[in-house]
Design a protein around this motif. Structure first.
Motif, PDB file in Angstrom:
ATOM      1  N   THR A   1       0.603  -0.845   0.053  1.00  0.00           N
ATOM      2  CA  THR A   1       0.371   0.095   0.240  1.00  0.00           C
ATOM      3  C   THR A   1       0.911   1.132  -0.238  1.00  0.00           C
ATOM      4  O   THR A   1       0.420   2.162   1.198  1.00  0.00           O
ATOM      5  N   THR A   2       1.593   1.645  -1.230  1.00  0.00           N
ATOM      6  CA  THR A   2       2.760   2.342  -1.433  1.00  0.00           C
ATOM      7  C   THR A   2       2.265   3.357  -2.536  1.00  0.00           C
ATOM      8  O   THR A   2       2.838   3.617  -3.294  1.00  0.00           O
ATOM      9  N   GLY A   3       0.739   4.460  -2.041  1.00  0.00           N
ATOM     10  CA  GLY A   3       0.191   4.892  -3.305  1.00  0.00           C
ATOM     11  C   GLY A   3       0.001   4.269  -4.432  1.00  0.00           C
ATOM     12  O   GLY A   3      -0.322   2.851  -3.960  1.00  0.00           O
ATOM     13  N   ILE A   4      -0.439   5.183  -4.990  1.00  0.00           N
ATOM     14  CA  ILE A   4      -1.166   4.510  -6.533  1.00  0.00           C
ATOM     15  C   ILE A   4      -0.472   3.133  -7.046  1.00  0.00           C
ATOM     16  O   ILE A   4       0.246   3.201  -7.320  1.00  0.00           O
ATOM     17  N   ASP A   5      -1.382   2.143  -7.155  1.00  0.00           N
ATOM     18  CA  ASP A   5      -1.032   0.803  -7.666  1.00  0.00           C
ATOM     19  C   ASP A   5      -1.247   0.667  -8.778  1.00  0.00           C
ATOM     20  O   ASP A   5      -2.565   0.168  -9.847  1.00  0.00           O
ATOM     21  N   LEU A   6      -0.687   1.048  -9.603  1.00  0.00           N
ATOM     22  CA  LEU A   6      -0.590   0.984 -11.257  1.00  0.00           C
ATOM     23  C   LEU A   6      -0.230   0.378 -12.305  1.00  0.00           C
ATOM     24  O   LEU A   6      -0.445   0.713 -13.473  1.00  0.00           O
TER      25      LEU A   6
ATOM     26  N   HIS B   1      -2.853  -1.495 -12.664  1.00  0.00           N
ATOM     27  CA  HIS B   1      -4.245  -1.586 -12.386  1.00  0.00           C
ATOM     28  C   HIS B   1      -4.944  -0.836 -13.848  1.00  0.00           C
ATOM     29  O   HIS B   1      -5.852  -1.145 -14.736  1.00  0.00           O
ATOM     30  N   LEU B   2      -3.755   0.209 -14.297  1.00  0.00           N
ATOM     31  CA  LEU B   2      -3.926   1.041 -15.354  1.00  0.00           C
ATOM     32  C   LEU B   2      -3.135  -0.242 -16.833  1.00  0.00           C
ATOM     33  O   LEU B   2      -4.459  -0.019 -17.636  1.00  0.00           O
TER      34      LEU B   2
END
Lengths: 468, 468
Positions: A195-200, A202-203
């Motif tokens: 859980t370290t910021g936006i979980d990229l 999934h883009l």
């Protein structure tokens, strides 16, 4: 329809540059090779690409994208070409980028239960290699022998065991992506919780190659089950199926498949597959269920006890619990005639829609009534991974394109009405692009376009797939 | 440290505009109210916001964001204020946007198993309401009585049952988000499988409010378990724990918790919690396990049989299986002294890191050795949701800020070395922002900034949280 089109021209300058990155063997225009890359398993019109590029490293993928961005050369990304939405089928002027040679299993971590793989690894090869180490990669679908894990991630593949293990999205822990800018974004996370910021990642999972090319993955494994039990249940109504799946999930956490077949599907399966009826009398709905666990006998007893109680409660009218692997195969055979059905009912309209469980019964009834009224001589079959709200509809044969289109209108309009999904697992590609707005709002499509403009400003990657 | 700072000034024009959207009661500067909103549960310096805004509808949230974007007014988003990373603690000049009054449970779908809720619903209220309908929302954490589901989603909350049910991300099916532009992006998907282009909800889940304000959610429910069984196991080594969790996941698919406590934690728990030792002799590692199912007696027998075999195989040295709810509470009591420990060891450094299982044993050993060498008079305790690779470290009391910083350096440097995550569940906020680069690459942080610039060009939302 299959039309092999003449390859479009790639400039000498770009070709030389691509060869300097990939070597001569990595830039192929051999007619046999380009013909083999001219389309996926869908009905989209096949087009042979000008060239097929075969990178062997993630960095080569990134370098190819940088070159193509610079030269404004459009690319179609190709995995195992088993897609059903035309996403990997080339369009005019596109060069194909095949991941087939980026196919190493880099590591299987037997302590943490992860596999680190390149995108071009064939799903079945991964399954086999992992099971040899006493672990299990639970994603499974009919195309397992050809489809690639990179494509599974790009399309967020589903399959039979989603109810227990989730879709591909839930099985991807880390990812590496080559961006159109030529950057390689390495996010090979190996921990379950990050859980370290936006979980990229999934883009890119489920984006069907519109934003980047997946080059490597860290996949989550499960302990290998050593016992499987199967049962076929005859049900008095679909409403009973919704209760059965809820009670089963509670009582049997090993539940790994809950496939529903309506009577019309079951009758067609018996006829087309030349199978004997499973039960003496017919029922409106059938559920094929499977549990995976570690104790064959105990698990079967537990399943039998549960279904015995369901019989007494009237949730189930009749039930067959497989006593052997052969029994199990025979129970699955009804569901698995789908391959033959698809062949026999051609040309057909085939759907994989998502429908909220509470709306499922009336959805099936109203769509069936509409289709029967308009097309009384065709078969309209309903079945699916109902434990996940994933309904398949198969309607055919339909000789005219107009009829096919009319069937699409009926089904998709009904999906829109219940707030469902026009694709539960096959994706949008080019085949369903015109219907995307039925499942996604204008604001969502605008945001997708914004992301595309940010990551692929020239628009080289899988152009005009998913959204225009 | 708690410093209540003087509220910054908001222009009359903006205040009037906010009041025209929210009414007078929705724009509060009452000192008691702003003081109560001056910070979360973390150690971040508390600052009273100039105003606290209380929207009552999703559209009001969107309208507030449009106004604040127009006026370049920074906003901090506040849920239940139970965060441990300072993300919801105001900084100078920020207005607080509280979701507390956007707190309706709109629908519980008992057929499909979903709950449609507004962001400000308290987690425990949702759990209670859903269980009354014979369903179950499995996310659970200590802050359940105060934390809000919107905050749970914005921070991708974890907790004790992730091994079975996943983190909050896996429990969110649909989402509605207010964007800084003033648009309301409604993506209230109710179907399990929806493969229709880029899955935009993941831009907002776990993004800690940097890209939008979550206003509503569709949450996935599970059938309510009616049986819980607990056991405490003494293990010969951490390596045995890795085998135990693998074998347990295979044999007992109802496994819902696998908490590991190292000996130092267990000893401190006994001392600080005034608890009797569970076993006659000490062991280096303990595992507290729980299964959820439908048959209390059968499930316990199955657990006992499994642990009996583990005893024979030597994976486990000793084991206590709870025979009653009271037994179960007593076994959990060691793990649950954490609240008292956090109090007694203050000022402390507390970590929730993600470590690959294969690296866990050597990680714990080397970090423990480093900390003991530098801080021989402090306690250094290791425990966590190890079934998910989530390790908690608690070190204290440390009187100086320098010491705390040194502990951080030791732990985070070790995390970086093993490719772990500096936050497995608590998030980055402001507290861990300077360490983000240890878990996320430069390219990733650049892409996060690109997304921020695209969705929040003025930079009004949770500014300087997560990344600078």
């Amino acid at each position: 329809m299959v039309e092999i089109e003449a390859p479009a021209l790639v400039s000498d300058e770009l070709r030389d540059a691509l060869m300097s990155v990939l070597g001569k063997s990595g830039v192929v225009s051999d007619p046999a090779v380009v013909a083999a890359q001219s389309g996926d398993w869908s009905e989209a019109t096949k087009v042979a690409p000008a060239w097929v590029l075969f990178p062997r490293t993630p960095q080569q993928v990134a370098d190819v994208l940088a070159l193509c961005s610079h030269h404004h050369q459009k690319i179609v990304i190709q995995g195992g070409l088993t897609g059903l939405a035309g996403g990997a089928t080339p369009t005019h002027g596109e060069v194909a980028l095949s991941l087939a040679k980026l196919n190493q299993i880099e590591d299987i971590d037997t302590v943490g239960g992860t596999a680190t793989v390149q995108a071009g690894v064939i799903l079945e090869e991964l399954q086999t290699r992992v099971e040899a180490q006493d672990w299990y990669f639970p994603l499974d679908l009919g195309a397992r022998g050809s489809c690639q894990v990179g494509g599974n991630a790009a399309t967020n593949a589903g399959g039979n065991r989603v109810i227990r293990y989730g879709t591909m999205r839930e099985l991807v822990q880390g990812i590496e992506v080559a961006l159109p800018s030529g950057k390689l974004l390495t996010m090979m996370n190996r921990v379950t919780k990050n859980t370290t910021g936006i979980d990229l990642k999934h883009l890119f999972i489920g984006a069907e190659g519109t934003l980047g090319v997946i080059t490597r993955l860290v996949l989550k494994l499960s302990p290998k089950p050593t016992a499987a039990n199967t049962a076929l249940c005859a049900l008095p109504s679909f409403e009973a199926a919704t209760r059965l799946v809820r009670d089963m999930r509670r009582a049997l956490p090993g539940l790994s498949a809950f496939e529903v077949m309506w009577a019309d599907f079951m009758e067609a399966a018996q006829e087309i597959g030349n199978l004997r009826p499973a039960f003496a009398t017919g029922s409106p709905v059938y559920a094929l269920v499977e549990t995976l666990g570690a104790h064959q006998e105990d698990d079967r007893e537990q399943l039998e006890r549960f279904l015995g109680e369901a019989l007494e409660a009237g949730t189930v009218c009749d039930v067959i619990v497989a006593q052997s692997l052969e029994d199990s195969r025979s129970l699955w055979s009804y569901r698995e005639t789908i391959g033959e059905m698809l062949g026999q009912l051609r040309p057909h309209a085939a759907f994989d829609v998502g429908v909220p469980m509470a709306a499922m019964a009336s959805f099936v009834e109203s769509v069936r009534a509409s289709l029967r009224a308009r097309f009384p001589d065709q078969r309209h079959l309903f079945f699916g991974h109902i434990g996940d709200g994933n309904l398949h509809v198969l309607s055919g044969p339909h000789v005219s394109a107009d009829s096919l289109h009319m069937v699409e209108q009926v089904v998709y309009e009904a999906v829109r009405k219940v707030g469902g999904s026009i694709s539960a697992e096959h994706g949008i590609g080019v085949i369903k692009r015109e219907f995307l707005h039925l499942s996604r709002g204008a604001g969502e499509i605008e945001l997708m376009r914004g992301l595309k403009a940010m990551l692929d400003p020239v628009g080289i990657l899988n152009a005009a797939r998913v959204f225009a």
